[in-house]
Design an enzyme around this catalytic site. Sequence first.
Site, PDB file in Angstrom:
ATOM      1  N   SER A 127       0.889  -1.171   0.078  1.00  0.00           N
ATOM      2  CA  SER A 127       0.139   0.015   0.070  1.00  0.00           C
ATOM      3  C   SER A 127       0.998   1.200  -0.210  1.00  0.00           C
ATOM      4  CB  SER A 127      -0.866  -0.033   1.166  1.00  0.00           C
ATOM      5  OG  SER A 127      -1.946   0.965   1.219  1.00  0.00           O
ATOM      6  N   ASP A 175      -9.317  -6.253  -4.313  1.00  0.00           N
ATOM      7  CA  ASP A 175      -9.141  -5.214  -3.592  1.00  0.00           C
ATOM      8  C   ASP A 175      -9.893  -4.237  -3.566  1.00  0.00           C
ATOM      9  OD1 ASP A 175      -7.759  -2.876  -2.313  1.00  0.00           O
ATOM     10  OD2 ASP A 175      -5.747  -3.890  -3.087  1.00  0.00           O
ATOM     11  N   HIS A 227      -6.941  -6.487  -0.365  1.00  0.00           N
ATOM     12  CA  HIS A 227      -5.847  -5.479  -0.438  1.00  0.00           C
ATOM     13  C   HIS A 227      -4.789  -6.240   0.626  1.00  0.00           C
ATOM     14  CE1 HIS A 227      -4.117  -1.598  -0.427  1.00  0.00           C
ATOM     15  NE2 HIS A 227      -4.161  -1.361   0.649  1.00  0.00           N
TER      16      HIS A 227
END
Length: 307
Positions: A154, A259, A287
Amino acid sequence: MLQKSASVFIRGAVRCFHTSCLNMGAKEYRDPRFFTLYQHAKSRLLDDQRKSGVLSHKMEVKGVRLHFEMTGDGDHYVLMIPGALGSTRTDYTHQMRTFNKHDFTLVAVDPRGYGQSIPPVRDWPLEFLQRDADDVMELIRKLGIEKVSILGWSDGGVVGMIAAAQHPDIIHKLVIWGANAYITKKDMEVFHGIKDIKNWSERMRSPFLSLYGEKYFRAQWSNWVDAYQNYFDKRNGDICIAEVEKIRAKTLIVHGMKDPLVPLEHPDFLHQNIKGSKLYIMPEGKHNVHQKYPREFNFLVEHFLKQ
């Protein structure tokens, strides 16, 4: 730069969570009494036990004390960078426990204002991800590591891309997932939809509330959404587009097809613009693919890093 004895100390690190160890400064880190104690303990451990240990420590970096953890006994150093408000222990527990520690030495870091790198309280300059990249690379320099691969999830993936673009002589390989080089209006709508943590499930909130308490986490998560809004408003959504095109490190992009935060548009863009990159899609992944499917993820990444 650490002396040779310190490098040996780090690479064979035993688990050290005592307050005296966590609060040591750079000078105390080289304390010969501590090394003597460690070497005595190390001599009594089997190889597998030595490699499973985790060193938890803080080091002065650019005016702040960054917390990091190290484990493993390999020659290949791997820097692991967490996602938004993440930490070594919320984001990389599966990797710190089960990653190949014979071939790799893992270095997981809490960015400033995250995890145990508090104080300081996290602040949010416009290019906060660029600042995080400067911080982690300065930590690598201070540890005396000449070559390192990066695992970034991320926001950590964005930080990894920036670092790889700026330090091609240091970054060996790059693995990123849940990352993006720009932000769209639709992305911002999703982020604003999760700005208030009361809309989160208890399972998603719990690790952060345990780490920070509700007041800090609620305020900082809202600040994080605002910080991305600044990228959108003041940089036309450009987070690190120019940096992506400069990456020369061999790169693996992993993406969970389910995601909810990062649509396929983003890994497709990265795959098209990072020369020679590989894209691996996990059909059922969301995710947090490295947490949901740690065995598959670790096997995939270890194989890539060994190639």
